[in-house]
Design a protein around this motif. Structure first.
Motif, short mmCIF file in Angstrom:
data_model
loop_
_atom_site.label_atom_id
_atom_site.label_comp_id
_atom_site.label_asym_id
_atom_site.label_seq_id
_atom_site.Cartn_x
_atom_site.Cartn_y
_atom_site.Cartn_z
N HIS A 1 0.84 -1.21 0.00
CA HIS A 1 0.00 0.00 0.00
C HIS A 1 0.87 1.25 0.00
O HIS A 1 0.64 2.20 -0.75
CB HIS A 1 -0.83 0.07 1.29
N ARG A 2 1.86 1.25 0.88
CA ARG A 2 2.69 2.46 1.04
C ARG A 2 3.56 2.70 -0.19
O ARG A 2 3.83 3.85 -0.54
CB ARG A 2 3.54 2.32 2.31
N SER A 3 4.02 1.64 -0.86
CA SER A 3 4.83 1.82 -2.07
C SER A 3 4.02 2.58 -3.12
O SER A 3 4.53 3.50 -3.77
CB SER A 3 5.23 0.47 -2.68
N GLY B 1 -9.25 -1.44 5.27
CA GLY B 1 -9.11 -0.38 6.27
C GLY B 1 -7.84 0.42 6.06
O GLY B 1 -7.82 1.64 6.25
N THR B 2 -6.76 -0.24 5.67
CA THR B 2 -5.50 0.48 5.49
C THR B 2 -5.61 1.48 4.34
O THR B 2 -5.21 2.64 4.49
CB THR B 2 -4.34 -0.52 5.19
N SER B 3 -6.19 1.05 3.21
CA SER B 3 -6.37 2.00 2.09
C SER B 3 -7.17 3.20 2.57
O SER B 3 -6.81 4.35 2.33
CB SER B 3 -7.15 1.35 0.94
N ALA C 1 -3.15 2.01 20.04
CA ALA C 1 -1.94 1.61 19.29
C ALA C 1 -2.39 1.27 17.88
O ALA C 1 -2.96 0.22 17.64
CB ALA C 1 -1.29 0.41 19.95
N SER C 2 -2.17 2.19 16.93
CA SER C 2 -2.61 1.95 15.56
C SER C 2 -1.66 2.56 14.55
O SER C 2 -1.48 3.79 14.50
CB SER C 2 -4.01 2.54 15.34
N ALA C 3 -1.05 1.70 13.73
CA ALA C 3 -0.15 2.19 12.68
C ALA C 3 -0.95 2.94 11.61
O ALA C 3 -0.41 3.82 10.93
CB ALA C 3 0.60 1.03 12.05
N THR D 1 4.10 0.74 17.09
CA THR D 1 3.39 -0.09 16.11
C THR D 1 4.27 -0.22 14.88
O THR D 1 5.32 0.42 14.80
CB THR D 1 2.04 0.54 15.71
N ARG D 2 3.82 -0.99 13.89
CA ARG D 2 4.65 -1.22 12.70
C ARG D 2 5.16 0.11 12.16
O ARG D 2 4.42 1.10 12.11
CB ARG D 2 3.89 -2.02 11.64
N ASP D 3 6.45 0.10 11.74
CA ASP D 3 7.10 1.38 11.42
C ASP D 3 7.42 1.52 9.93
O ASP D 3 8.36 2.21 9.55
CB ASP D 3 8.38 1.54 12.26
N VAL E 1 -12.34 -4.71 16.29
CA VAL E 1 -12.66 -3.74 15.22
C VAL E 1 -11.81 -3.96 13.97
O VAL E 1 -11.53 -3.03 13.22
CB VAL E 1 -12.56 -2.28 15.73
N LYS E 2 -11.39 -5.19 13.76
CA LYS E 2 -10.68 -5.52 12.51
C LYS E 2 -11.73 -5.86 11.43
O LYS E 2 -12.88 -5.49 11.56
CB LYS E 2 -9.72 -6.68 12.75
N GLU E 3 -11.33 -6.60 10.38
CA GLU E 3 -12.26 -6.90 9.30
C GLU E 3 -13.52 -7.58 9.84
O GLU E 3 -14.58 -7.55 9.23
CB GLU E 3 -11.58 -7.77 8.24
#
Ligand code: S3P
Length: 453
Positions: free
Chosen positions: A42-44, A110-112, A182-184, A209-211, A361-363
């Motif tokens: 996603h980030r790329s 959710g990430t998008s 705690a949420s990246a 959280t993930r970096d 509260v995930k998928e």
């Protein structure tokens, strides 16, 4: 004002449910590779879309979630296409996103949604986000709250949910924000808004959280610093940033490898090598906890790929013992709990997990979904508000779910976790719908078939 419900429906996944029975398998053998990391993929695309020039990405995950990000970025002006094995992105530059002509369909992702909300917030455009039934239940207030402080405006459905419209602002206000959960994704949404905001945007993370956002933005040339202040991580970004195009190699996704790691630990006679697995310490908690339970996982050839540590893992069938999982490791294995619960269901003795409220509260609500699905397959599970307590079988296969079909609730990780439970069962496990697997791991069933011969 609440948005009209007519826009609530995502157009993805129109096909009928695809149920499947996962039956006990032979040992997992040989060598395999899992697809590229979802978070990094996603980030790329997003950072490539904000750099001027061509970013080239290999190993990109081609799951539905990442493709939703690509489609949204195209709708906002980036050129994204696949040439052979490489994805090429021609970005518009920070500040250059265009008004999308139609609502952005985020599918299940959710990430998008949350990261793109951050990007749109500091551009002078408006975007409406829609998603599937699972995504439309998930809380967006956690990003609306900090992004509203920048001056951006939000019109959300009841409870701060999708469909919602973001009206961005430019110039936006730089903010300092301490994460209440705690949420990246929330961290990243604020940092991404900061890219096109003059001045210093600061995020304080009481729990790391993930970096990937921090590592990658630095790689793209952003002025970003991370400091430790009395145990809290303080991340500072200076806008407006200029991002330089990059060549990126995406490492294998540890969250996808997790299903193969647990399957190989549980199925007698297994010895499986999983190559090129991302081992970023903010993601690798599962391996540590499984090793503590007695899991034989050898970490070999540790090296760096695309600025991230990766390794090859050799996993052998093992007798696992129950464990008490410290809440401190939860963020580093947050997406792995569904399949971890399967490992616990076959361990000897009791496994206790706490501090897992975020799983609700995930998928899907992963605590209740896994408690129900595993109990249906014969496991002994007690559901608590913030975790599960599981009494393992001591290596005996689970009975299986001949009389109760495991419900996946549009959640890819529930489907894959229960597939692994099926391999380690006596009668097999019926999964009600395997379609959601395509959001993160389209080749899962094929690879599993290859490994189990
Ligand atoms: C992700 C962050 C995590 C994780 C999700 C991917 C990311 O979500 O569960 O699958 O790429 O930033 P939260 O930020 O909600 O913990």
């Amino acid at each position: 004002m609440a948005l009209s419900k007519s826009r609530a429906v995502s157009t993805t996944s129109p096909t009928a449910a695809r149920p499947r029975r996962f039956v006990p398998s032979g040992p997992l053998k040989g060598r395999t590779r899992v697809p590229g990391d979802k978070s990094i993929s996603h980030r790329s695309l997003m950072f490539g879309a904000l750099a001027v020039g061509e970013t080239r990405v290999t190993g990109l995950l081609e799951g539905e979630d990442v493709m939703a990000t690509a489609a949204a970025l195209r709708a906002m002006g980036a050129a994204i296409e696949k040439q052979g094995e490489t994805w090429s992105i021609h970005g518009v530059g920070v500040g250059g996103l265009l008004q999308p002509p139609a609502p952005l369909d985020m599918g299940n992702s959710g990430t998008s949604t949350r990261l793109l909300m951050g990007l749109v917030a500091s551009h002078l455009i408006a975007a409406t986000f829609i998603g599937d039934a699972s995504l439309s239940k998930r809380p967006m207030g956690r990003v609306i709250d900090p992004l509203s402080l920048t001056g951006a405006n939000f019109e959300a459905s009841e409870g701060g949910r999708l469909p919602l419209t973001v009206r961005g602002i430019s110039p936006a206000m730089p903010i300092e924000y301490r994460l209440p959960v705690a949420s990246a994704q929330v961290k990243s949404a604020v940092l991404l808004a900061g890219l096109n905001t003059a001045g210093i945007t600061r995020v304080i993370e009481p729990v790391p959280t993930r970096d990937h956002t921090e590592r990658m933005l630095r790689g793209f040339g952003a002025e970003l610093e991370v400091a430790n202040d009395f145990g809290e991580r303080v991340i500072t970004i200076r806008g407006e940033a200029d991002l330089m195009p990059q060549d990126i190699v995406v490492p294998g996704d540890p969250s996808s490898a997790a299903f193969f790691i647990v399957a190989a630990l549980l199925v007698p006679g297994s010895e499986l090598t999983i190559e090129n697995v991302g081992m970023n310490p903010t993601r690798a908690g599962l391996v540590d906890v499984l090793q503590e339970m007695g899991g034989q996982i050898e970490v070999l050839n540790t090296r760096e790929v695309g600025g991230e540590p990766v390794a090859d893992l050799v996993v052998r069938h093992s007798e696992l013992s129950g464990v008490e999982v410290s809440p401190d490791v939860v963020p580093s294995m947050i997406d792995e709990f569904p399949v971890f619960f399967v490992a616990a269901a076959l361990a000897k003795g009791q496994t206790v997990t706490t501090g897992l409220e975020e799983l609700r509260v995930k998928e899907s609500d992963r605590l209740s979904a896994m408690a129900e699905a595993l109990s249906g397959a014969g496991a002994r599970v007690i559901e608590r508000e913030d975790g599960l307590v599981i009494e393992g079988t001591g290596g005996e296969p689970l009975r299986g779910s001949a009389n109760s079909r495991a419900k996946t609730h549009l959640d890819h990780r529930i489907a894959m976790a229960m597939a692994v439970a099926g391999l380690a069962s006596r009668d097999g496990v019926d999964v009600d719908d395997t379609r959601p697997i395509a959001t993160s791991f389209p080749a899962f069933e094929t690879l599993l078939g290859e490994c189990t011969g």
